[in-house]
Design a protein around this motif. Structure first.
Motif, PDB file in Angstrom:
ATOM      1  N   ASP A 173       0.820  -1.213   0.000  1.00  0.00           N
ATOM      2  CA  ASP A 173       0.000   0.000   0.000  1.00  0.00           C
ATOM      3  C   ASP A 173       0.853   1.262   0.000  1.00  0.00           C
ATOM      4  O   ASP A 173       0.545   2.247  -0.693  1.00  0.00           O
ATOM      5  CB  ASP A 173      -0.941   0.004   1.205  1.00  0.00           C
ATOM      6  N   LEU A 174       1.946   1.235   0.760  1.00  0.00           N
ATOM      7  CA  LEU A 174       2.840   2.388   0.813  1.00  0.00           C
ATOM      8  C   LEU A 174       3.452   2.657  -0.557  1.00  0.00           C
ATOM      9  O   LEU A 174       3.470   3.802  -1.040  1.00  0.00           O
ATOM     10  CB  LEU A 174       3.947   2.140   1.838  1.00  0.00           C
ATOM     11  N   ILE A 175       3.952   1.609  -1.201  1.00  0.00           N
ATOM     12  CA  ILE A 175       4.606   1.772  -2.499  1.00  0.00           C
ATOM     13  C   ILE A 175       3.599   2.199  -3.556  1.00  0.00           C
ATOM     14  O   ILE A 175       3.899   3.053  -4.408  1.00  0.00           O
ATOM     15  CB  ILE A 175       5.312   0.456  -2.891  1.00  0.00           C
ATOM     16  N   ALA A 176       2.397   1.644  -3.510  1.00  0.00           N
ATOM     17  CA  ALA A 176       1.379   2.025  -4.482  1.00  0.00           C
ATOM     18  C   ALA A 176       1.049   3.511  -4.377  1.00  0.00           C
ATOM     19  O   ALA A 176       0.920   4.212  -5.397  1.00  0.00           O
ATOM     20  CB  ALA A 176       0.118   1.180  -4.269  1.00  0.00           C
ATOM     21  N   GLY A 177       0.911   4.012  -3.163  1.00  0.00           N
ATOM     22  CA  GLY A 177       0.610   5.425  -2.981  1.00  0.00           C
ATOM     23  C   GLY A 177       1.742   6.321  -3.423  1.00  0.00           C
ATOM     24  O   GLY A 177       1.532   7.337  -4.104  1.00  0.00           O
ATOM     25  N   LEU A 178       2.965   5.967  -3.054  1.00  0.00           N
ATOM     26  CA  LEU A 178       4.118   6.777  -3.436  1.00  0.00           C
ATOM     27  C   LEU A 178       4.323   6.771  -4.947  1.00  0.00           C
ATOM     28  O   LEU A 178       4.770   7.775  -5.517  1.00  0.00           O
ATOM     29  CB  LEU A 178       5.380   6.251  -2.743  1.00  0.00           C
ATOM     30  N   ALA A 179       4.000   5.659  -5.606  1.00  0.00           N
ATOM     31  CA  ALA A 179       4.162   5.583  -7.060  1.00  0.00           C
ATOM     32  C   ALA A 179       3.300   6.637  -7.750  1.00  0.00           C
ATOM     33  O   ALA A 179       3.729   7.290  -8.711  1.00  0.00           O
ATOM     34  CB  ALA A 179       3.815   4.189  -7.554  1.00  0.00           C
ATOM     35  N   VAL A 180       2.075   6.813  -7.269  1.00  0.00           N
ATOM     36  CA  VAL A 180       1.189   7.823  -7.855  1.00  0.00           C
ATOM     37  C   VAL A 180       1.749   9.222  -7.635  1.00  0.00           C
ATOM     38  O   VAL A 180       1.752  10.072  -8.539  1.00  0.00           O
ATOM     39  CB  VAL A 180      -0.228   7.697  -7.266  1.00  0.00           C
ATOM     40  N   VAL A 181       2.240   9.493  -6.432  1.00  0.00           N
ATOM     41  CA  VAL A 181       2.803  10.804  -6.112  1.00  0.00           C
ATOM     42  C   VAL A 181       4.031  11.092  -6.988  1.00  0.00           C
ATOM     43  O   VAL A 181       4.177  12.203  -7.545  1.00  0.00           O
ATOM     44  CB  VAL A 181       3.183  10.877  -4.624  1.00  0.00           C
ATOM     45  N   LEU A 182       4.889  10.110  -7.144  1.00  0.00           N
ATOM     46  CA  LEU A 182       6.098  10.300  -7.937  1.00  0.00           C
ATOM     47  C   LEU A 182       5.774  10.462  -9.417  1.00  0.00           C
ATOM     48  O   LEU A 182       6.448  11.212 -10.136  1.00  0.00           O
ATOM     49  CB  LEU A 182       7.054   9.121  -7.719  1.00  0.00           C
ATOM     50  N   TRP A 183       4.730   9.762  -9.895  1.00  0.00           N
ATOM     51  CA  TRP A 183       4.307   9.939 -11.290  1.00  0.00           C
ATOM     52  C   TRP A 183       3.850  11.378 -11.517  1.00  0.00           C
ATOM     53  O   TRP A 183       4.156  11.983 -12.552  1.00  0.00           O
ATOM     54  CB  TRP A 183       3.180   8.967 -11.639  1.00  0.00           C
ATOM     55  N   ALA A 184       3.125  11.928 -10.574  1.00  0.00           N
ATOM     56  CA  ALA A 184       2.659  13.303 -10.697  1.00  0.00           C
ATOM     57  C   ALA A 184       3.844  14.270 -10.769  1.00  0.00           C
ATOM     58  O   ALA A 184       3.840  15.226 -11.570  1.00  0.00           O
ATOM     59  CB  ALA A 184       1.746  13.654  -9.522  1.00  0.00           C
ATOM     60  N   PHE A 185       4.867  14.044  -9.949  1.00  0.00           N
ATOM     61  CA  PHE A 185       6.035  14.925  -9.969  1.00  0.00           C
ATOM     62  C   PHE A 185       6.811  14.779 -11.272  1.00  0.00           C
ATOM     63  O   PHE A 185       7.307  15.765 -11.833  1.00  0.00           O
ATOM     64  CB  PHE A 185       6.931  14.639  -8.771  1.00  0.00           C
ATOM     65  N   ALA A 186       6.920  13.540 -11.781  1.00  0.00           N
ATOM     66  CA  ALA A 186       7.587  13.320 -13.068  1.00  0.00           C
ATOM     67  C   ALA A 186       6.848  14.058 -14.180  1.00  0.00           C
ATOM     68  O   ALA A 186       7.469  14.649 -15.072  1.00  0.00           O
ATOM     69  CB  ALA A 186       7.662  11.825 -13.367  1.00  0.00           C
ATOM     70  N   THR A 187       5.524  14.034 -14.125  1.00  0.00           N
ATOM     71  CA  THR A 187       4.722  14.745 -15.120  1.00  0.00           C
ATOM     72  C   THR A 187       4.973  16.244 -15.042  1.00  0.00           C
ATOM     73  O   THR A 187       5.096  16.927 -16.071  1.00  0.00           O
ATOM     74  CB  THR A 187       3.226  14.451 -14.899  1.00  0.00           C
ATOM     75  N   TRP A 188       5.071  16.767 -13.835  1.00  0.00           N
ATOM     76  CA  TRP A 188       5.331  18.191 -13.641  1.00  0.00           C
ATOM     77  C   TRP A 188       6.698  18.594 -14.191  1.00  0.00           C
ATOM     78  O   TRP A 188       6.873  19.719 -14.689  1.00  0.00           O
ATOM     79  CB  TRP A 188       5.254  18.515 -12.145  1.00  0.00           C
ATOM     80  N   LEU A 189       7.674  17.697 -14.128  1.00  0.00           N
ATOM     81  CA  LEU A 189       9.021  18.020 -14.580  1.00  0.00           C
ATOM     82  C   LEU A 189       9.141  18.136 -16.095  1.00  0.00           C
ATOM     83  O   LEU A 189      10.038  18.831 -16.591  1.00  0.00           O
ATOM     84  CB  LEU A 189      10.004  16.948 -14.090  1.00  0.00           C
ATOM     85  N   ILE A 190       8.278  17.466 -16.847  1.00  0.00           N
ATOM     86  CA  ILE A 190       8.432  17.444 -18.306  1.00  0.00           C
ATOM     87  C   ILE A 190       8.379  18.848 -18.909  1.00  0.00           C
ATOM     88  O   ILE A 190       9.270  19.218 -19.695  1.00  0.00           O
ATOM     89  CB  ILE A 190       7.385  16.503 -18.942  1.00  0.00           C
ATOM     90  N   PRO A 191       7.365  19.694 -18.608  1.00  0.00           N
ATOM     91  CA  PRO A 191       7.391  21.057 -19.162  1.00  0.00           C
ATOM     92  C   PRO A 191       8.627  21.854 -18.742  1.00  0.00           C
ATOM     93  O   PRO A 191       9.135  22.670 -19.522  1.00  0.00           O
ATOM     94  CB  PRO A 191       6.105  21.682 -18.601  1.00  0.00           C
TER      95      PRO A 191
END
Length: 360
Positions: free
Chosen positions: A246-264
């Motif tokens: 559960d911890l890893i699943a939640g963090l994966a979503v958070v990290l995906w959001a940050f990766a998306t923010w970094l692209i622009p």
């Protein structure tokens, strides 16, 4: 004529950057993505390129280690370039994961052992020889995007271990421990590297020439962390998995959001470098450090979307896959032209090496 070609090949091998295994990483992860999207022929072609690149680069690296050992030692002790050796770890594991999708789990296991040993060795040797062992201070001034490849290597071990964990029952618990341990190490390494690189950008002079393609690995490292997390979530039950799922699943979503923010941010940085500051855009081996993050972001989105039932994330990943593939075709064509002009039929009597030394 033959002697001239032999000399040119020798110079190219001597100047071969340790980060060239990013070519294996890029083509391998795109092959994984195309396989997930059921474009099997295209995936097979990319796998062929990935395998060929891996064999050729392995042979050239061995040749370089024997014939040009001083050049290898120089890079090991250079904090700007030493972390490029971790592309071997990541490339080996990406190839292994793709072979695992084809049912060749034994090959994945062999490559995981090879990459795991290299990951442990390089994980202690490179930071010491390139950073801690240097007398010159401050070393912080040399931090750059290539340092994030250490994170990618750690997470690639987690992905490969998670890939074969459901298959090898006798060592399932050990593989689960390895996957979660290397994933956790990668998360902490990302935090530490992010702080060091950010401090370097804020405290020291920084020009457009120094904004090299490996800075895209800051996003790619997040993407592979997301992918590793998604694969761990999908793993068969094991004590370590049950505690952290559960911890890893939640963090994966958070990290995906940050990766998306970094692209622009990274796109804007490239615009500033090449359009505003007019730094020429020409082929260099580090361009594969852009293709891999793009492909990894796509595959991570597809996996995360399916594992956590997030259709929007999966759709973004599927669209990004074609962006990454288009960029890969352009860079691959540029690489072939570059090799022809510098090694096969140079336009000048003294062509540059296959890859010029990168400052940071």
């Amino acid at each position: 004529m033959a002697d001239g070609l032999r000399d040119r090949v020798g110079r190219a091998v001597e100047g071969l950057t340790p980060g060239y295994f990013a070519l294996v990483m890029a083509t391998g992860i795109l092959s994984v993505g195309m396989h997930l999207e059921r474009y099997y022929i295209l995936s097979a072609v990319l796998l062929g390129v990935c395998c060929s690149a891996f064999v050729v680069l392995l042979a050239l690296t061995g040749w370089r280690l024997v014939a040009y050992r001083s050049a290898v030692v120089e890079e090991f002790t250079d904090p700007r370039r030493g972390f490029g050796f971790f592309t071997f770890v990541a490339g080996t594991n990406v190839l292994g994961v793709r072979l695992g999708l084809a049912g060749l789990h034994e090959a994945t296991a062999v490559l995981l052992v090879l990459a795991g040993v290299a990951w442990l060795a390089l994980g202690y040797v490179v930071p010491w020889t390139a950073v801690l062992g240097r007398q010159e201070r401050p070393v912080l001034a040399t931090a750059n995007g290539a340092w994030f490849i250490w994170v990618v290597a750690s997470q690639s071990v987690a992905v490969a271990a998670a890939t074969i964990e459901p298959v090898f029952d006798p060592v399932r618990r050990e593989l689960a421990v390895l996957a979660i341990m290397s994933w956790s190490v990668g998360v902490f390494l990302y935090g530490a590297t992010g702080i060091l690189v950010s401090l370097r950008l804020m405290l020291y002079e920084f020009g457009p020439e120094e904004l090299t393609p490996p800075y895209w690995v800051s996003m790619g490292a997040l993407a592979v962390t997301v992918l590793a997390g998604a694969r761990i979530v999908e793993m068969a039950d094991a004590p370590m998995v049950a505690v952290t799922r559960d911890l890893i699943a939640g963090l994966a979503v958070v990290l995906w959001a940050f990766a998306t923010w970094l692209i622009p941010v990274l796109v804007a940085a490239g615009w500033w470098r090449h359009v505003r500051r007019r730094v020429p855009l020409r082929y260099e081996a580090t361009l594969w450090s852009i293709i891999f993050p793009l492909g990894m972001y796509a595959v991570a989105g597809i996996y995360l979307g399916r594992a956590d039932h997030l259709p929007v994330v999966e759709a973004v990943g599927r669209a990004e896959l074609w962006v990454a593939f288009s960029a890969c075709v352009l860079v691959f064509a540029s690489m072939l032209v570059h090799l022809f002009r510098t090694v096969v039929a140079p336009t000048s009597p003294h062509p540059p090496p296959l890859e010029a030394k990168v400052k940071g």
